[in-house]
Design a protein around this motif. Structure first.
Motif, PDB file in Angstrom:
ATOM      1  N   TRP A  28       9.273   1.215  -3.970  1.00  0.00           N
ATOM      2  CA  TRP A  28       9.638   0.112  -3.094  1.00  0.00           C
ATOM      3  C   TRP A  28       9.052   0.315  -1.706  1.00  0.00           C
ATOM      4  O   TRP A  28       8.790   1.438  -1.276  1.00  0.00           O
ATOM      5  CB  TRP A  28      11.145  -0.075  -3.022  1.00  0.00           C
ATOM      6  N   GLU A  29       8.802  -0.807  -1.058  1.00  0.00           N
ATOM      7  CA  GLU A  29       8.313  -0.801   0.315  1.00  0.00           C
ATOM      8  C   GLU A  29       9.322  -1.513   1.183  1.00  0.00           C
ATOM      9  O   GLU A  29       9.664  -2.675   0.914  1.00  0.00           O
ATOM     10  CB  GLU A  29       6.943  -1.469   0.409  1.00  0.00           C
ATOM     11  N   ASP A  30       9.824  -0.825   2.209  1.00  0.00           N
ATOM     12  CA  ASP A  30      10.912  -1.346   3.041  1.00  0.00           C
ATOM     13  C   ASP A  30      12.109  -1.682   2.155  1.00  0.00           C
ATOM     14  O   ASP A  30      12.687  -0.793   1.555  1.00  0.00           O
ATOM     15  CB  ASP A  30      10.424  -2.531   3.869  1.00  0.00           C
ATOM     16  N   ASP A  31      12.451  -2.958   1.966  1.00  0.00           N
ATOM     17  CA  ASP A  31      13.651  -3.296   1.191  1.00  0.00           C
ATOM     18  C   ASP A  31      13.351  -3.947  -0.149  1.00  0.00           C
ATOM     19  O   ASP A  31      14.268  -4.389  -0.849  1.00  0.00           O
ATOM     20  CB  ASP A  31      14.570  -4.220   2.003  1.00  0.00           C
ATOM     21  N   VAL A  32      12.092  -4.003  -0.563  1.00  0.00           N
ATOM     22  CA  VAL A  32      11.710  -4.754  -1.764  1.00  0.00           C
ATOM     23  C   VAL A  32      10.965  -3.846  -2.742  1.00  0.00           C
ATOM     24  O   VAL A  32      10.079  -3.077  -2.354  1.00  0.00           O
ATOM     25  CB  VAL A  32      10.828  -5.970  -1.405  1.00  0.00           C
ATOM     26  N   ILE A  33      11.333  -3.946  -4.028  1.00  0.00           N
ATOM     27  CA  ILE A  33      10.628  -3.211  -5.080  1.00  0.00           C
ATOM     28  C   ILE A  33       9.227  -3.792  -5.258  1.00  0.00           C
ATOM     29  O   ILE A  33       9.060  -5.020  -5.339  1.00  0.00           O
ATOM     30  CB  ILE A  33      11.409  -3.283  -6.400  1.00  0.00           C
ATOM     31  N   VAL A  34       8.224  -2.918  -5.337  1.00  0.00           N
ATOM     32  CA  VAL A  34       6.847  -3.377  -5.519  1.00  0.00           C
ATOM     33  C   VAL A  34       6.279  -2.972  -6.871  1.00  0.00           C
ATOM     34  O   VAL A  34       5.261  -3.530  -7.305  1.00  0.00           O
ATOM     35  CB  VAL A  34       5.930  -2.868  -4.386  1.00  0.00           C
ATOM     36  N   TYR A  35       6.933  -2.002  -7.543  1.00  0.00           N
ATOM     37  CA  TYR A  35       6.389  -1.567  -8.831  1.00  0.00           C
ATOM     38  C   TYR A  35       7.489  -0.914  -9.651  1.00  0.00           C
ATOM     39  O   TYR A  35       8.281  -0.114  -9.142  1.00  0.00           O
ATOM     40  CB  TYR A  35       5.256  -0.554  -8.622  1.00  0.00           C
ATOM     41  N   VAL A  36       7.511  -1.231 -10.955  1.00  0.00           N
ATOM     42  CA  VAL A  36       8.332  -0.532 -11.936  1.00  0.00           C
ATOM     43  C   VAL A  36       7.465  -0.340 -13.172  1.00  0.00           C
ATOM     44  O   VAL A  36       6.959  -1.318 -13.734  1.00  0.00           O
ATOM     45  CB  VAL A  36       9.604  -1.320 -12.298  1.00  0.00           C
ATOM     46  N   GLY A  37       7.265   0.897 -13.585  1.00  0.00           N
ATOM     47  CA  GLY A  37       6.416   1.126 -14.739  1.00  0.00           C
ATOM     48  C   GLY A  37       6.247   2.610 -15.022  1.00  0.00           C
ATOM     49  O   GLY A  37       6.925   3.450 -14.436  1.00  0.00           O
ATOM     50  N   PRO A  38       5.307   2.920 -15.921  1.00  0.00           N
ATOM     51  CA  PRO A  38       5.159   4.308 -16.346  1.00  0.00           C
ATOM     52  C   PRO A  38       4.438   5.204 -15.360  1.00  0.00           C
ATOM     53  O   PRO A  38       4.673   6.403 -15.314  1.00  0.00           O
ATOM     54  CB  PRO A  38       4.373   4.194 -17.655  1.00  0.00           C
ATOM     55  N   ARG A  39       3.509   4.678 -14.586  1.00  0.00           N
ATOM     56  CA  ARG A  39       2.767   5.539 -13.654  1.00  0.00           C
ATOM     57  C   ARG A  39       2.224   4.686 -12.517  1.00  0.00           C
ATOM     58  O   ARG A  39       1.558   3.674 -12.746  1.00  0.00           O
ATOM     59  CB  ARG A  39       1.617   6.257 -14.376  1.00  0.00           C
ATOM     60  N   TYR A  40       2.537   5.110 -11.306  1.00  0.00           N
ATOM     61  CA  TYR A  40       2.040   4.397 -10.125  1.00  0.00           C
ATOM     62  C   TYR A  40       0.975   5.246  -9.448  1.00  0.00           C
ATOM     63  O   TYR A  40       1.205   6.418  -9.108  1.00  0.00           O
ATOM     64  CB  TYR A  40       3.199   4.145  -9.156  1.00  0.00           C
ATOM     65  N   ASP A  41      -0.205   4.676  -9.264  1.00  0.00           N
ATOM     66  CA  ASP A  41      -1.336   5.447  -8.748  1.00  0.00           C
ATOM     67  C   ASP A  41      -1.592   5.232  -7.262  1.00  0.00           C
ATOM     68  O   ASP A  41      -2.486   5.861  -6.700  1.00  0.00           O
ATOM     69  CB  ASP A  41      -2.613   5.081  -9.523  1.00  0.00           C
ATOM     70  N   GLY A  42      -0.831   4.361  -6.635  1.00  0.00           N
ATOM     71  CA  GLY A  42      -1.072   4.088  -5.224  1.00  0.00           C
ATOM     72  C   GLY A  42      -0.425   5.122  -4.318  1.00  0.00           C
ATOM     73  O   GLY A  42       0.320   6.005  -4.753  1.00  0.00           O
ATOM     74  N   PRO A  43      -0.706   5.024  -3.028  1.00  0.00           N
ATOM     75  CA  PRO A  43      -0.144   5.981  -2.069  1.00  0.00           C
ATOM     76  C   PRO A  43       1.339   5.704  -1.813  1.00  0.00           C
ATOM     77  O   PRO A  43       1.790   4.563  -1.886  1.00  0.00           O
ATOM     78  CB  PRO A  43      -0.977   5.735  -0.807  1.00  0.00           C
ATOM     79  N   VAL A  44       2.100   6.757  -1.525  1.00  0.00           N
ATOM     80  CA  VAL A  44       3.508   6.624  -1.151  1.00  0.00           C
ATOM     81  C   VAL A  44       3.776   7.530   0.048  1.00  0.00           C
ATOM     82  O   VAL A  44       3.089   8.531   0.255  1.00  0.00           O
ATOM     83  CB  VAL A  44       4.467   6.996  -2.311  1.00  0.00           C
ATOM     84  N   ASP A  45       4.783   7.168   0.821  1.00  0.00           N
ATOM     85  CA  ASP A  45       5.169   7.977   1.978  1.00  0.00           C
ATOM     86  C   ASP A  45       6.236   9.001   1.628  1.00  0.00           C
ATOM     87  O   ASP A  45       6.342  10.039   2.283  1.00  0.00           O
ATOM     88  CB  ASP A  45       5.698   7.063   3.095  1.00  0.00           C
ATOM     89  N   GLU A  46       7.046   8.692   0.625  1.00  0.00           N
ATOM     90  CA  GLU A  46       8.089   9.618   0.189  1.00  0.00           C
ATOM     91  C   GLU A  46       8.151   9.590  -1.321  1.00  0.00           C
ATOM     92  O   GLU A  46       8.106   8.521  -1.931  1.00  0.00           O
ATOM     93  CB  GLU A  46       9.443   9.221   0.775  1.00  0.00           C
ATOM     94  N   ASP A  47       8.268  10.767  -1.916  1.00  0.00           N
ATOM     95  CA  ASP A  47       8.211  10.882  -3.378  1.00  0.00           C
ATOM     96  C   ASP A  47       9.357  11.774  -3.841  1.00  0.00           C
ATOM     97  O   ASP A  47       9.500  12.900  -3.359  1.00  0.00           O
ATOM     98  CB  ASP A  47       6.869  11.503  -3.779  1.00  0.00           C
ATOM     99  N   ARG A  48      10.165  11.272  -4.793  1.00  0.00           N
ATOM    100  CA  ARG A  48      11.266  12.081  -5.316  1.00  0.00           C
ATOM    101  C   ARG A  48      11.218  12.077  -6.837  1.00  0.00           C
ATOM    102  O   ARG A  48      11.162  11.017  -7.469  1.00  0.00           O
ATOM    103  CB  ARG A  48      12.622  11.525  -4.871  1.00  0.00           C
ATOM    104  N   ASP A  49      11.250  13.259  -7.406  1.00  0.00           N
ATOM    105  CA  ASP A  49      11.343  13.415  -8.849  1.00  0.00           C
ATOM    106  C   ASP A  49      12.793  13.752  -9.164  1.00  0.00           C
ATOM    107  O   ASP A  49      13.280  14.841  -8.843  1.00  0.00           O
ATOM    108  CB  ASP A  49      10.409  14.526  -9.322  1.00  0.00           C
ATOM    109  N   LEU A  50      13.508  12.821  -9.799  1.00  0.00           N
ATOM    110  CA  LEU A  50      14.927  12.981 -10.083  1.00  0.00           C
ATOM    111  C   LEU A  50      15.186  13.606 -11.447  1.00  0.00           C
ATOM    112  O   LEU A  50      16.337  13.684 -11.886  1.00  0.00           O
ATOM    113  CB  LEU A  50      15.637  11.626  -9.969  1.00  0.00           C
ATOM    114  N   GLY A  51      14.128  14.023 -12.123  1.00  0.00           N
ATOM    115  CA  GLY A  51      14.287  14.793 -13.347  1.00  0.00           C
ATOM    116  C   GLY A  51      15.019  14.044 -14.441  1.00  0.00           C
ATOM    117  O   GLY A  51      14.755  12.864 -14.703  1.00  0.00           O
TER     118      GLY A  51
END
Length: 490
Positions: A28-51
């Motif tokens: 998501w960017e700011d308050d809106v989801i921009v992608y839901v899927g198996p793999r996102y290849d774009g840049p992110v500012d924060e990344d969390r792997d929740l296992g």
């Protein structure tokens, strides 16, 4: 800012409904989801792997307890103690008061909202007991609660509850309603004033609604004015009704019609009405035990039923039945209405109660309850951007940890979680893209200190039952312990 969560299981949205995605990602960017899927290849500012977690839409609780829990006391007692749970006529006439100071009420609200967040709820519509107040909910208390909600970051649909009367217990054990109609009119004026207050705040996480109390405590005039105000201001109304036989008898004695007929006659149908519980319709064994059109009337009017399965069970009642209401075309959403505000436990209870009522194992599949807790709540609120994880939706989501050995073996992750888990497995949540629950904690909140303050307020609440009791019994008589105390040296 662009954020990504990765998890073993994601309850995504596809083709108009939920779909399970293994090893999924939500961005998501700011308050809106921009992608839901198996793999996102774009840049992110924060990344969390929740296992080994299940990420799903934030849970929507439309009858959310924002009080110190009273059901821990009043769900255990039969008629011999029932009078102690209501005001006496004498208390109403001469001695009614606020049990808590405004500062204590603010602490209670904070405690309750923190509990919602800890249990994975991201959107709520509050419910609190009025029995501990001099009347109902004052304007200033809701203003303070709105600020607490903003600080925590929850999405709230708020308004001060108001009423024209209060349930009272009579010396002979019967029940009545004692009225103070001007207090009811003043309450509605405060509710409108609060709508104006939220309009000025212009906070997208806070929406004003009208929250009249139980139908038997409202005059016909106040119900009509509520309906007219809702249409004029284009706001939702939630009205507790169709809850039990006492309510039905009181309404029929006063108005000469059933609660459902009273709702229709006062213009509340067509106001995007939400009705919690809604168990006592014609199908209920205590009414006619057969369908005589009540469910069709609710469906035609577009009423959303706020089903609270765990609370209904604790008071010994149940929908007749979840599947029947759903097939009738009624929008079903969920509420907790008691502690714990655990919609996971509530869904589990509801699924199994439906099996008993309908006499079949597939009476209410798990997925239908999950839909009620997400998409059903969104429909009730008129929000197509809530209750789903898809691009363009609001970034309201919650993660439940599933990797503990005590969770057992896994089949379908959603079904297994509802059967074996609780909402206490919530680890993280965001509302409109902002973190609310972070690694099982609430940023800026001292949970042990808040728990200690809440316990003291509960003791104060418990003690006050005695002064309202029609027989003036003390709290220890009204609420005896499960077992006698141990006697040292006996």
């Amino acid at each position: 800012m662009r954020t990504r969560w990765r998890a073993r299981h994601v309850l995504a949205h596809q083709d108009g409904g939920h779909a399970l995605l293994r090893d999924g990602e939500v961005v998501w960017e700011d308050d809106v989801i921009v992608y839901v899927g198996p793999r996102y290849d774009g840049p992110v500012d924060e990344d969390r792997d929740l296992g080994h977690s299940l990420v799903m839409p934030g849970l929507i609780d439309l009858d959310a307890l924002t009080d110190v829990d009273h059901l821990v006391l009043d769900s255990w007692h039969g008629p011999e103690h029932g009078g102690g749970l209501q005001w006496s006529q004498d208390y109403f006439t001469h001695r009614r008061r606020d049990v808590f100071t405004p500062e204590e009420r603010n602490t209670i609200r904070e405690y309750a909202l923190v509990q919602l967040a800890l249990h994975g709820i991201t959107t709520y519509m509050p419910i609190a007991s009025e029995v501990h107040s001099a009347w109902a909910e004052p304007y200033d208390e809701l203003v303070a609660m709105a600020e607490t909600s903003r600080r925590l970051g929850l999405r709230g649909y708020l308004g001060p509850a108001y009423r024209s009367g209060v349930n009272v217990a009579l010396p002979d054990g019967s029940r009545d309603v004692a009225f103070d109609e001007e207090r009811g009119r003043a309450g509605l004026r405060d509710a409108v004033r609060f709508l104006d207050h939220l309009d000025k705040l212009s906070d997208p996480l806070l929406t004003g609604v009208l929250l009249p109390c139980r139908i038997e405590t409202l005059t016909e005039e106040l119900l009509r004015e509520t309906a007219a105000t809702a249409r004029r201001r284009d706001v939702l109304v939630r009205l507790h009704a169709l809850q039990g036989t006492v309510e039905r008898d009181l309404v029929m004695d006063r108005h000469g019609m059933t609660p459902l007929e009273l709702i229709g006659s006062t213009g509340l149908f067509g106001t995007r009405l939400l009705v919690p519980h809604t168990v006592l319709v014609d199908r209920h064994p205590d009414v006619h035990g057969e369908d005589r059109g009540d469910l069709a009337a609710l469906a035609r009017a577009g009423v959303s039923v706020v089903h609270c399965p765990q609370t209904s069970l604790r008071y010994g009642d149940v929908l007749h039945s979840f599947g029947t209401y759903r097939r009738a075309g009624i929008n079903l959403c969920l509420g907790t209405d008691s502690f714990p505000p655990d919609l996971i436990r509530g869904m589990d209870v509801g699924v199994h109660l439906a099996k008993v009522v309908d006499g079949r194992l597939d009476a209410a599949p798990v997925e239908q309850y999950v839909e009620a807790a997400t998409l059903g709540g969104a429909r009730a609120l008129g929000r197509a951007d809530l209750g789903r994880l898809r691009a363009g939706a609001q970034a309201d989501l919650v993660a439940f940890e599933l990797g503990d050995i005590r969770d057992g073996v896994q089949d379908d992750p959603v079904r297994t979680f509802l059967l074996s888990g609780t909402a206490r497995q919530a680890t993280n949540s965001v509302v409109a893209g902002r973190p609310v629950l972070v690694d099982r904690g609430i940023p800026g909140v001292d949970l042990p200190a808040l728990q200690e303050r809440a316990q003291g307020l509960f003791e104060k609440m418990r003690a006050a039952y005695g002064e309202r009791d029609v027989l003036r019994r003390d709290a220890d008589t009204l609420f005896p312990p499960t077992f006698p105390p141990f006697r040292a040296g006996a």
